[in-house]
Design a protein around this motif. Structure first.
Motif, short mmCIF file in Angstrom:
data_model
loop_
_atom_site.label_atom_id
_atom_site.label_comp_id
_atom_site.label_asym_id
_atom_site.label_seq_id
_atom_site.Cartn_x
_atom_site.Cartn_y
_atom_site.Cartn_z
N CYS A 30 32.88 49.75 42.82
CA CYS A 30 31.43 49.81 42.74
C CYS A 30 30.95 50.91 43.67
O CYS A 30 31.60 51.20 44.68
CB CYS A 30 30.86 48.46 43.18
N VAL A 31 29.81 51.51 43.32
CA VAL A 31 29.21 52.55 44.15
C VAL A 31 27.72 52.29 44.26
O VAL A 31 27.06 52.06 43.25
CB VAL A 31 29.46 53.95 43.55
N HIS A 32 27.21 52.33 45.47
CA HIS A 32 25.76 52.24 45.69
C HIS A 32 25.24 53.61 46.09
O HIS A 32 25.84 54.28 46.95
CB HIS A 32 25.43 51.26 46.81
N ALA A 95 38.34 39.67 45.36
CA ALA A 95 39.33 39.78 44.30
C ALA A 95 38.84 40.73 43.20
O ALA A 95 39.64 41.49 42.65
CB ALA A 95 39.64 38.40 43.71
N TRP A 96 37.55 40.68 42.90
CA TRP A 96 37.00 41.60 41.90
C TRP A 96 37.12 43.05 42.38
O TRP A 96 37.54 43.92 41.62
CB TRP A 96 35.52 41.27 41.63
N GLU A 100 39.33 45.83 40.31
CA GLU A 100 38.67 47.00 39.74
C GLU A 100 39.06 48.30 40.42
O GLU A 100 38.92 49.37 39.83
CB GLU A 100 37.15 46.82 39.76
N ALA A 101 39.51 48.22 41.67
CA ALA A 101 39.91 49.41 42.40
C ALA A 101 41.39 49.73 42.19
O ALA A 101 41.98 50.50 42.92
CB ALA A 101 39.60 49.26 43.88
N GLY A 102 41.98 49.11 41.18
CA GLY A 102 43.35 49.44 40.83
C GLY A 102 44.40 48.79 41.70
O GLY A 102 45.54 49.22 41.73
#
Length: 103
Positions: A30-32, A95-96, A100-102
């Motif tokens: 994720c990126v903010h 965990a998500w 998602e970050a591989g």
């Protein structure tokens, strides 16, 4: 371990390009993006600029690759790149980030 990596860039376009590059490479989950105003000294002069602060949510094992992407894609001569450790992260959210970050 979930971590956050921050940097600042000059424009929304630069921020979105860097965010998409990191997400496309699965270097973060994720990126903010946040518009900010920065006051700082640079080469002896006081500067005031509008910037975009970027927070990449990632994991420790992706840190070096993400920092290399940021440094190699950055438009600043000396980009600010720093890491914060996330404490007390909800286990499901952590965990998500990892999935998602591989990780």
């Amino acid at each position: 371990m979930a971590i956050g990596i921050y940097t600042t860039v000059a424009s929304d376009e630069d921020a979105r390009a860097l965010a998409r590059a990191a997400l496309d490479r699965r270097l973060c989950a994720c990126v903010h993006l946040e518009p900010i105003e920065s006051l700082y000294r640079w080469k002896g002069e006081l500067c005031e600029d509008r910037e975009v602060r970027i927070l990449f949510k990632t994991i420790e094992s992706r840190r070096a690759a993400l920092e290399a992407l940021i440094a190699g894609s950055h438009g600043y001569e000396t980009p600010a790149i720093w890491t914060v450790r996330f404490d007390g992260v909800d286990p499901a959210y952590a965990a998500w980030i990892e999935s998602e970050a591989g990780g």
